[in-house]
Design a protein around this motif. Structure first.
Motif, PDB file in Angstrom:
ATOM      1  N   ARG A 126       0.736  -1.187  -0.003  1.00 54.97           N
ATOM      2  CA  ARG A 126      -0.346  -0.094   0.381  1.00 54.97           C
ATOM      3  C   ARG A 126       0.941   1.383   0.174  1.00 54.97           C
ATOM      4  NH1 ARG A 126      -3.703   2.809   3.374  1.00 54.97           N
ATOM      5  NH2 ARG A 126      -2.894   2.280   5.410  1.00 54.97           N
ATOM      6  N   HIS A 127       1.686   1.101   0.809  1.00 56.24           N
ATOM      7  CA  HIS A 127       2.470   2.665   1.107  1.00 56.24           C
ATOM      8  C   HIS A 127       4.148   2.516  -0.018  1.00 56.24           C
ATOM      9  CE1 HIS A 127       0.638   3.113   4.560  1.00 56.24           C
ATOM     10  NE2 HIS A 127       0.226   3.405   4.297  1.00 56.24           N
ATOM     11  N   ARG A 128       3.935   1.202  -0.856  1.00 51.61           N
ATOM     12  CA  ARG A 128       5.111   1.092  -1.202  1.00 51.61           C
ATOM     13  C   ARG A 128       6.808   0.789  -1.304  1.00 51.61           C
ATOM     14  NH1 ARG A 128       3.465   4.307  -5.528  1.00 51.61           N
ATOM     15  NH2 ARG A 128       4.618   5.789  -5.798  1.00 51.61           N
ATOM     16  N   THR A 129       6.381   0.109  -0.162  1.00 53.66           N
ATOM     17  CA  THR A 129       8.268   0.039   0.784  1.00 53.66           C
ATOM     18  C   THR A 129       8.513  -1.156   1.138  1.00 53.66           C
ATOM     19  OG1 THR A 129       6.342   0.328   3.369  1.00 53.66           O
ATOM     20  CG2 THR A 129       7.823   2.890   2.282  1.00 53.66           C
ATOM     21  N   ILE A 130       9.854  -1.165   0.993  1.00 53.68           N
ATOM     22  CA  ILE A 130      10.213  -2.699   1.832  1.00 53.68           C
ATOM     23  C   ILE A 130      11.193  -2.535   2.288  1.00 53.68           C
ATOM     24  CG2 ILE A 130      11.152  -4.094   1.192  1.00 53.68           C
ATOM     25  CD1 ILE A 130      10.839  -3.632  -1.737  1.00 53.68           C
ATOM     26  N   HIS A 131      10.681  -2.777   4.263  1.00 52.25           N
ATOM     27  CA  HIS A 131      11.725  -3.355   5.317  1.00 52.25           C
ATOM     28  C   HIS A 131      12.810  -3.674   5.163  1.00 52.25           C
ATOM     29  CE1 HIS A 131      11.303  -3.408   9.960  1.00 52.25           C
ATOM     30  NE2 HIS A 131      12.523  -2.342   9.240  1.00 52.25           N
ATOM     31  N   VAL A 132      13.991  -3.556   5.157  1.00 53.24           N
ATOM     32  CA  VAL A 132      14.665  -4.063   5.270  1.00 53.24           C
ATOM     33  C   VAL A 132      15.620  -4.531   6.256  1.00 53.24           C
ATOM     34  CG1 VAL A 132      17.220  -3.729   4.013  1.00 53.24           C
ATOM     35  CG2 VAL A 132      15.896  -3.110   2.779  1.00 53.24           C
ATOM     36  N   GLN A 133      15.872  -6.098   6.570  1.00 49.57           N
ATOM     37  CA  GLN A 133      16.242  -6.243   8.152  1.00 49.57           C
ATOM     38  C   GLN A 133      16.496  -7.448   8.486  1.00 49.57           C
ATOM     39  OE1 GLN A 133      12.824  -6.760  10.323  1.00 49.57           O
ATOM     40  NE2 GLN A 133      11.020  -7.338   8.493  1.00 49.57           N
ATOM     41  N   ARG A 134      17.190  -7.854   7.681  1.00 45.46           N
ATOM     42  CA  ARG A 134      18.289  -8.534   7.472  1.00 45.46           C
ATOM     43  C   ARG A 134      19.077  -8.984   5.928  1.00 45.46           C
ATOM     44  NH1 ARG A 134      13.845 -11.149   6.272  1.00 45.46           N
ATOM     45  NH2 ARG A 134      13.151  -9.805   7.919  1.00 45.46           N
ATOM     46  N   THR A 135      20.126  -9.715   6.771  1.00 47.60           N
ATOM     47  CA  THR A 135      21.595 -10.379   5.585  1.00 47.60           C
ATOM     48  C   THR A 135      21.305 -11.123   5.736  1.00 47.60           C
ATOM     49  OG1 THR A 135      23.349  -9.167   4.747  1.00 47.60           O
ATOM     50  CG2 THR A 135      23.141  -9.198   6.896  1.00 47.60           C
ATOM     51  N   VAL A 136      21.559 -11.504   4.290  1.00 47.53           N
ATOM     52  CA  VAL A 136      22.017 -13.116   4.156  1.00 47.53           C
ATOM     53  C   VAL A 136      23.726 -13.628   4.013  1.00 47.53           C
ATOM     54  CG1 VAL A 136      22.064 -15.440   2.797  1.00 47.53           C
ATOM     55  CG2 VAL A 136      19.974 -13.691   3.327  1.00 47.53           C
ATOM     56  N   GLU A 184      20.985  -9.575  11.544  1.00 49.10           N
ATOM     57  CA  GLU A 184      20.818  -8.578  11.913  1.00 49.10           C
ATOM     58  C   GLU A 184      21.150  -7.643  10.743  1.00 49.10           C
ATOM     59  OE1 GLU A 184      18.821  -6.717  15.173  1.00 49.10           O
ATOM     60  OE2 GLU A 184      17.815  -8.198  14.653  1.00 49.10           O
ATOM     61  N   PRO A 185      20.561  -6.715  10.021  1.00 54.09           N
ATOM     62  CA  PRO A 185      21.904  -5.305   9.981  1.00 54.09           C
ATOM     63  C   PRO A 185      23.264  -5.219  10.581  1.00 54.09           C
ATOM     64  CG  PRO A 185      19.916  -4.570   9.621  1.00 54.09           C
ATOM     65  CD  PRO A 185      19.479  -5.872  10.040  1.00 54.09           C
ATOM     66  N   LYS A 186      24.538  -4.759   9.660  1.00 49.05           N
ATOM     67  CA  LYS A 186      25.321  -3.996  10.740  1.00 49.05           C
ATOM     68  C   LYS A 186      25.269  -2.970  12.098  1.00 49.05           C
ATOM     69  CE  LYS A 186      28.375  -2.729   7.204  1.00 49.05           C
ATOM     70  NZ  LYS A 186      29.513  -2.457   6.217  1.00 49.05           N
ATOM     71  N   THR A 187      24.886  -2.107  11.862  1.00 51.90           N
ATOM     72  CA  THR A 187      24.056  -0.818  12.237  1.00 51.90           C
ATOM     73  C   THR A 187      22.334  -0.847  12.631  1.00 51.90           C
ATOM     74  OG1 THR A 187      24.031   0.427  10.573  1.00 51.90           O
ATOM     75  CG2 THR A 187      26.441   0.124  12.007  1.00 51.90           C
ATOM     76  N   THR A 188      22.127  -0.223  13.644  1.00 56.38           N
ATOM     77  CA  THR A 188      20.448   0.156  13.723  1.00 56.38           C
ATOM     78  C   THR A 188      19.714   0.959  12.167  1.00 56.38           C
ATOM     79  OG1 THR A 188      21.280   2.359  14.717  1.00 56.38           O
ATOM     80  CG2 THR A 188      20.803   0.036  15.785  1.00 56.38           C
ATOM     81  N   SER A 189      20.924   1.280  12.124  1.00 53.13           N
ATOM     82  CA  SER A 189      20.337   2.404  10.268  1.00 53.13           C
ATOM     83  C   SER A 189      20.008   1.921   9.224  1.00 53.13           C
ATOM     84  CB  SER A 189      21.464   3.389  10.682  1.00 53.13           C
ATOM     85  OG  SER A 189      22.998   3.561  10.714  1.00 53.13           O
ATOM     86  N   GLY A 190      20.823   0.571   9.038  1.00 54.49           N
ATOM     87  CA  GLY A 190      20.830  -0.701   8.280  1.00 54.49           C
ATOM     88  C   GLY A 190      19.588  -1.009   8.031  1.00 54.49           C
ATOM     89  N   LEU A 224      20.280   4.492   2.092  1.00 56.04           N
ATOM     90  CA  LEU A 224      21.775   3.422   1.754  1.00 56.04           C
ATOM     91  C   LEU A 224      21.609   2.299   3.247  1.00 56.04           C
ATOM     92  CD1 LEU A 224      24.007   5.263  -0.234  1.00 56.04           C
ATOM     93  CD2 LEU A 224      22.881   3.430  -1.374  1.00 56.04           C
ATOM     94  N   GLY A 225      21.323   3.335   4.058  1.00 60.75           N
ATOM     95  CA  GLY A 225      21.211   2.632   5.633  1.00 60.75           C
ATOM     96  C   GLY A 225      23.170   2.618   6.051  1.00 60.75           C
ATOM     97  N   HIS A 226      23.567   4.207   5.468  1.00 60.26           N
ATOM     98  CA  HIS A 226      25.079   4.646   6.562  1.00 60.26           C
ATOM     99  C   HIS A 226      24.879   4.989   8.087  1.00 60.26           C
ATOM    100  CE1 HIS A 226      27.406   4.884   2.622  1.00 60.26           C
ATOM    101  NE2 HIS A 226      27.071   4.018   2.653  1.00 60.26           N
ATOM    102  N   SER A 227      25.370   4.982   8.762  1.00 63.29           N
ATOM    103  CA  SER A 227      24.926   5.839  10.166  1.00 63.29           C
ATOM    104  C   SER A 227      24.648   6.588   9.922  1.00 63.29           C
ATOM    105  CB  SER A 227      25.101   4.629  11.560  1.00 63.29           C
ATOM    106  OG  SER A 227      26.370   4.405  11.211  1.00 63.29           O
ATOM    107  N   GLN A 228      25.914   7.287   9.200  1.00 61.61           N
ATOM    108  CA  GLN A 228      26.544   9.082   9.677  1.00 61.61           C
ATOM    109  C   GLN A 228      26.277   9.120   7.828  1.00 61.61           C
ATOM    110  OE1 GLN A 228      27.889  10.530  12.464  1.00 61.61           O
ATOM    111  NE2 GLN A 228      27.313   8.980  13.057  1.00 61.61           N
ATOM    112  N   PRO A 229      25.890  10.699   8.217  1.00 58.36           N
ATOM    113  CA  PRO A 229      25.637  11.224   6.992  1.00 58.36           C
ATOM    114  C   PRO A 229      27.202  11.346   6.010  1.00 58.36           C
ATOM    115  CG  PRO A 229      24.803  11.418   7.875  1.00 58.36           C
ATOM    116  CD  PRO A 229      25.333  10.999   8.839  1.00 58.36           C
TER     117      PRO A 229
END
Length: 214
Positions: free
Chosen positions: A56-66, A78-84, A181-186
């Motif tokens: 509905r909102h056309r979003t994808i929740h990125v929350q794990r990595t293989v 889980e992603p490396k950082t919370t911003s991941g 991009l999921g970078h924790s710092q700009p």
């Protein structure tokens, strides 16, 4: 340290690549287009489940990595950082493609395994339910580049860089790009894409110059 320019595809190469992807089986077409459209990391795209998509909102929740280490079982983390852990946005076209892919997956799973596709299933799954692993896509990508006379120095990860560079070229600000991009710092984003931002800054300055006649 010295910043190395990362190989990115220019707009013309992106067009050629997309045309090449459309000759592939749907699995590969969808995977590579998704990485290109969202800038996801290889393992993040492999880790996506159908339940991660909010249609509905056309979003994808990125929350794990293989992760697949040689000689070990496939696992997700889980992603490396919370911003991941983030939401990325997809276009109507990408949504349509993913819906078609879901139907295809449901059909395949039923035919091959007599199983019903569930929301917990991976978008890119192996028979039996494990997620596909990044190296599968790495090898395939090299093959696609070679067969279509595309630059050999590109990799699946280059698609992430291409996504970021195109965003920056559109004048998107650092913080937004970092978030997508999921970078924790700009500052990380600035560091990696300094040359792309420099170009944008130069163009901004020239626009201002035109306005002021300076």
């Amino acid at each position: 340290g010295v910043r190395k320019e990362r190989p990115v595809a220019d707009e013309e190469t992106v067009q050629k690549l997309i045309a090449a992807l459309e000759t592939q089986s749907m699995k590969y077409e969808v995977y590579f287009k998704l990485v290109l459209a969202t800038g996801m990391r290889r393992g993040e795209a492999c880790g996506l489940r159908w339940s991660d998509i909010d249609w509905r909102h056309r979003t994808i929740h990125v929350q794990r990595t293989v992760v697949k280490l040689s000689g070990q079982k496939i696992f997700t983390k889980e992603p490396k950082t919370t911003s991941g852990n983030r939401r990325v946005y997809i276009s109507k076209e990408m949504c349509k493609l993913l819906k078609t892919w879901k139907q295809e997956c449901a059909w395949q799973t039923e035919q091959a395994e007599g199983q019903i596709l569930t929301e917990d299933d991976y978008l890119f799954r192996q028979p039996g339910g494990d997620p596909m692993v990044p190296t599968t896509f790495t090898f395939r990508f090299k093959k696609i580049l070679k067969e279509n006379g595309l630059p050999q120095n590109l990799s699946v990860h280059s698609l992430r860089h291409t996504n970021a560079s195109l965003l920056i070229a559109q004048g998107v600000d650092v913080r937004t790009v970092a978030g997508l991009l999921g970078h924790s710092q700009p500052s990380t984003t600035l560091d990696i894409y300094a040359h792309a931002f420099d170009k944008t800054k130069r163009e901004a300055q020239e626009k201002l110059g035109k306005v002021m006649g300076l």
